[in-house]
Design a protein around this motif. Structure first.
Motif, mmCIF file in Angstrom:
data_model
loop_
_atom_site.group_PDB
_atom_site.id
_atom_site.type_symbol
_atom_site.label_atom_id
_atom_site.label_comp_id
_atom_site.label_asym_id
_atom_site.label_seq_id
_atom_site.Cartn_x
_atom_site.Cartn_y
_atom_site.Cartn_z
ATOM 1 N N ARG A 204 -6.157 3.065 -3.634
ATOM 2 C CA ARG A 204 -6.977 3.013 -2.456
ATOM 3 C C ARG A 204 -5.923 2.726 -0.957
ATOM 4 N N SER A 205 -5.362 1.337 -0.631
ATOM 5 C CA SER A 205 -5.523 0.818 0.154
ATOM 6 C C SER A 205 -3.539 1.305 0.726
ATOM 7 N N ALA A 206 -3.125 2.279 -0.122
ATOM 8 C CA ALA A 206 -1.437 1.888 0.237
ATOM 9 C C ALA A 206 -1.662 3.494 0.534
ATOM 10 N N ARG A 207 -0.812 3.999 0.926
ATOM 11 C CA ARG A 207 -0.442 5.528 1.217
ATOM 12 C C ARG A 207 1.079 5.504 0.153
ATOM 13 N N THR A 208 2.115 4.729 0.156
ATOM 14 C CA THR A 208 2.923 5.308 -1.234
ATOM 15 C C THR A 208 3.401 3.553 -2.184
ATOM 16 N N VAL A 209 4.130 3.520 -3.042
ATOM 17 C CA VAL A 209 4.339 2.351 -3.778
ATOM 18 C C VAL A 209 5.662 2.315 -3.671
ATOM 19 N N THR A 210 6.654 1.653 -3.661
ATOM 20 C CA THR A 210 7.640 1.326 -3.738
ATOM 21 C C THR A 210 8.180 0.952 -5.366
ATOM 22 N N ASP A 211 8.630 0.614 -6.443
ATOM 23 C CA ASP A 211 9.185 0.110 -7.433
ATOM 24 C C ASP A 211 10.802 -0.617 -7.510
ATOM 25 N N LEU A 212 10.680 -2.034 -6.276
ATOM 26 C CA LEU A 212 12.262 -2.358 -6.152
ATOM 27 C C LEU A 212 12.709 -2.588 -8.245
ATOM 28 N N ARG A 213 12.168 -2.676 -8.066
ATOM 29 C CA ARG A 213 12.962 -3.477 -9.776
ATOM 30 C C ARG A 213 13.317 -2.062 -10.765
ATOM 31 N N HIS A 214 12.143 -0.944 -10.081
ATOM 32 C CA HIS A 214 12.667 0.701 -11.245
ATOM 33 C C HIS A 214 13.580 1.586 -10.834
ATOM 34 N N GLY A 215 14.055 1.503 -8.697
ATOM 35 C CA GLY A 215 14.153 2.353 -8.237
ATOM 36 C C GLY A 215 12.976 3.556 -8.154
ATOM 37 N N ARG A 216 11.954 3.559 -8.276
ATOM 38 C CA ARG A 216 10.947 4.323 -8.130
ATOM 39 C C ARG A 216 10.133 4.311 -6.844
ATOM 40 N N ILE A 217 9.358 5.713 -6.484
ATOM 41 C CA ILE A 217 8.515 5.688 -4.765
ATOM 42 C C ILE A 217 7.684 6.823 -6.006
ATOM 43 N N VAL A 474 -3.487 -4.422 2.079
ATOM 44 C CA VAL A 474 -3.275 -3.685 0.804
ATOM 45 C C VAL A 474 -3.393 -4.696 -0.032
ATOM 46 N N GLU A 475 -3.874 -4.365 -0.798
ATOM 47 C CA GLU A 475 -4.675 -5.522 -1.996
ATOM 48 C C GLU A 475 -3.668 -5.546 -3.350
ATOM 49 N N ASP A 476 -3.243 -6.728 -3.169
ATOM 50 C CA ASP A 476 -2.676 -7.310 -4.114
ATOM 51 C C ASP A 476 -2.608 -6.824 -5.347
ATOM 52 N N VAL A 477 -3.971 -7.363 -5.763
ATOM 53 C CA VAL A 477 -4.749 -7.233 -7.687
ATOM 54 C C VAL A 477 -4.229 -5.358 -7.900
ATOM 55 N N GLU A 478 -5.217 -4.671 -6.193
ATOM 56 C CA GLU A 478 -4.978 -2.980 -7.326
ATOM 57 C C GLU A 478 -3.803 -2.943 -7.198
ATOM 58 N N LEU A 479 -2.384 -3.273 -6.733
ATOM 59 C CA LEU A 479 -0.976 -2.760 -5.872
ATOM 60 C C LEU A 479 -0.394 -3.878 -7.382
ATOM 61 N N PHE A 480 -0.546 -4.459 -7.607
ATOM 62 C CA PHE A 480 0.005 -4.649 -9.213
ATOM 63 C C PHE A 480 -0.364 -4.498 -10.497
ATOM 64 N N ALA A 481 -1.717 -4.211 -9.978
ATOM 65 C CA ALA A 481 -1.989 -3.601 -11.642
ATOM 66 C C ALA A 481 -1.208 -2.396 -11.257
ATOM 67 N N LEU A 483 1.877 -1.310 -10.496
ATOM 68 C CA LEU A 483 2.649 -1.082 -11.104
ATOM 69 C C LEU A 483 2.538 -1.211 -12.958
ATOM 70 N N GLU A 484 1.838 -2.587 -13.018
ATOM 71 C CA GLU A 484 2.095 -2.403 -14.718
ATOM 72 C C GLU A 484 2.066 -1.960 -14.982
ATOM 73 N N ARG A 485 1.093 -1.169 -14.764
ATOM 74 C CA ARG A 485 0.170 0.346 -15.425
ATOM 75 C C ARG A 485 1.020 1.490 -15.552
ATOM 76 N N HIS A 486 2.078 1.624 -14.234
ATOM 77 C CA HIS A 486 3.165 2.574 -14.676
ATOM 78 C C HIS A 486 4.787 2.363 -14.316
ATOM 79 N N ALA A 487 5.147 0.809 -14.430
ATOM 80 C CA ALA A 487 6.432 0.530 -15.198
ATOM 81 C C ALA A 487 6.661 1.034 -16.449
ATOM 82 N N PRO A 488 8.310 1.557 -16.551
ATOM 83 C CA PRO A 488 8.824 1.868 -18.084
ATOM 84 C C PRO A 488 9.122 1.240 -18.651
#
Length: 490
Positions: A204-217, A474-481, A483-488
């Motif tokens: 909720r606190s982010a407009r977009t999220v970029t995963d630099l490790r996997h090259g995903r926006i 931006v809340e790190d707890v929500e953000l990292f959860a 990314l973990e949920r969507h990581a390939p």
């Protein structure tokens, strides 16, 4: 500074290396001093990083310890303990520790290793928390004001960002006219190693999220009314990488990065070469209009108005101003290089200030027809300005909730290039004189001032603390959860 060579050694590291080599050979300060011909007190200052030794003394110390001068000047600490001692010394010499008015702890050999590690860890956490509280609201307003004035001084034009955007859209196959499509934006992202994915569970606190490790926006599935479109959000995420942004270390740096990524996205969606050709042709026909610019490139009215501020002065020789004003008269965003007297507080900040009721940006709310463009001349103490205004809303369509106006205006002499210049709407503003629109008439004040008692609407944001963190809010707890949920799977 990273990547910059220096001839001045790190005195703390140098001193700890001398001490380490001295104690390893079983020498006291007195014994080493006698061997090199200097006092033990001078050697103590050298070992504690408080005195830079002459080259002749360094050579003598190196010879006495049976090492090369290069061994003394090496950049790394000789061992883990020495590294911790250096960190503790540096922390206690910094301004953050100085403000605490606490006694110094000397990192001597008698200080137990667990105590040393705990002290260094506490200082590191203190520094981290200080960096999280990047700015007070007052500091943020000052930083925003400095940035606005800098943009005004350069006519809101960033040539290096224009060039980056032009090159990227050209490589992605943009035909040179009309709107930049979603597929073109996707190709632009892929050319930089990113895949765009649309999800329903963004933090909720982010407009977009970029995963630099996997090259995903990661983007939302739909843009919000009155907000940034999906193409713009994707390009803003890409811009951080292309502009080589690092994690912001201050609120001012965070704001600057936001300005740059927003500018980059606009320069991609409205490429400079195509935009200037379109605007120049309309200027020749004396038919410049924000609505036509908006429709030709398929962007929001606000984005078109802001993009006009990037290009009109630099390429068309037109000075202008832009304001976004809420239906309560408060100024949300503004830019002016044409002398329009934007209201400001004592710090120079304009955000939240009330604009004059006579300005086109507020007069437009008196109209019943909110679908069409409104044009008005306004006489001010700084001269006469012409303005073109469009109303928008952030709430459900037709509700009127969150209504705001977008104004692009110019001094009287430049109105001849714009559609709507023939309007007969004209008002007079004497603001900041309170008698203009801020002070009721004497007879009304006499009748009602002692008997009026409204229940004021609470502006809750004045009680809200400024968001914290490297990416404020931006809340790190929500953000990292997320990314973990969507990581390939790896």
């Amino acid at each position: 500074m990273k990547g910059v060579a220096t001839d001045v050694p790190d005195l703390l590291t140098l001193g700890r290396r001398v001490r380490h080599l001295r104690t390893r050979r079983g020498l006291t300060l007195d014994a080493l001093g006698a061997a090199v011909g200097c006092t033990p007190s001078l050697l103590s200052l050298v070992e504690n990083g408080r005195r830079e030794p002459r080259l002749s003394l360094l050579r003598a110390i190196a010879a006495a310890l049976d090492v090369g001068v290069g061994d003394l000047l090496a950049a790394e600490a000789p061992d883990r303990r020495a590294a911790l001692e250096i960190e503790l010394e540096r922390a206690q010499r910094g301004p953050l520790f100085g403000e605490l008015a606490l006694p110094l702890v000397r990192p001597s050999q008698r200080l137990p290793m667990p105590v040393l590690e705990q002290l260094v860890g506490l200082h590191a956490e203190l520094a981290r928390r200080e960096e999280q509280a990047i700015a007070t609201p007052e500091e943020a307003r000052r930083a925003n004001t400095e940035l606005r004035l800098e943009r005004q001084g350069r006519n809101n034009y960033y040539p290096h960002i224009e060039q980056l955007a032009e090159d990227l859209v050209t490589r992605a196959g943009y035909p040179g006219t009309g709107a930049v499509s979603h597929s073109t934006v996707a190709r632009m992202a892929r050319s930089l190693g990113f895949e765009i994915l649309h999800v329903t569970d963004l933090p909720r606190s982010a407009r977009t999220v970029t995963d630099l490790r996997h090259g995903r926006i990661y983007l939302p599935q739909a843009s919000t009314p009155g907000g940034h479109g999906l193409r713009s959000l994707a390009l803003q995420a890409v811009a951080h990488r292309l502009l080589e942004h690092e994690r912001p270390r201050s609120y001012a740096e965070f704001l600057r990065q936001r300005v740059e990524i927003t500018y980059f996205a606009a320069a991609c969606l409205v490429p400079q070469q195509a935009a200037v050709a379109f605007l120049a042709a309309r200027k020749r026909d004396k038919d410049l209009a924000v609505e036509d610019f908006r429709d030709h490139f398929g962007i929001t009215h606000e984005a078109a108005a802001m993009r006009l501020t990037n290009l009109a002065t630099e390429h068309l020789g037109i000075l202008l101003h832009f304001v976004r004003v809420g239906d309560d008269g408060s100024l949300f965003r503004g830019y002016a290089n044409d002398g329009m007297p934007l209201p400001q507080d004592v710090t120079g900040a304009i955000e939240g200030q009330l604009v004059c009721r006579a300005w086109a940006a507020r007069a437009v709310f008196e109209r019943r027809d909110v679908a069409t463009e409104y044009y008005q001349y306004t006489d001010t103490p700084a001269g006469t300005f012409w303005g073109s205004v469009q109303i928008g809303t952030q709430g459900p369509e037709g509700s009127g909730a969150g209504a705001f106006s977008i104004t692009v205006g110019v001094p009287y002499a430049y109105a001849k290039w714009f559609r709507g210049r023939e309007t007969r709407e004209r008002r007079v503003s004497t603001c900041p004189d309170p008698a203009c629109c801020q002070r009721p008439s004497a007879d009304l004040a006499a009748r009602w001032s002692d008997v009026a008692w409204p229940s004021a609407r609470m502006h809750q944001q004045i009680l809200t603390a400024l968001p914290r963190g490297a990416f404020p809010g931006v809340e790190d707890v929500e953000l990292f959860a997320f990314l973990e949920r969507h990581a390939p799977a790896e």
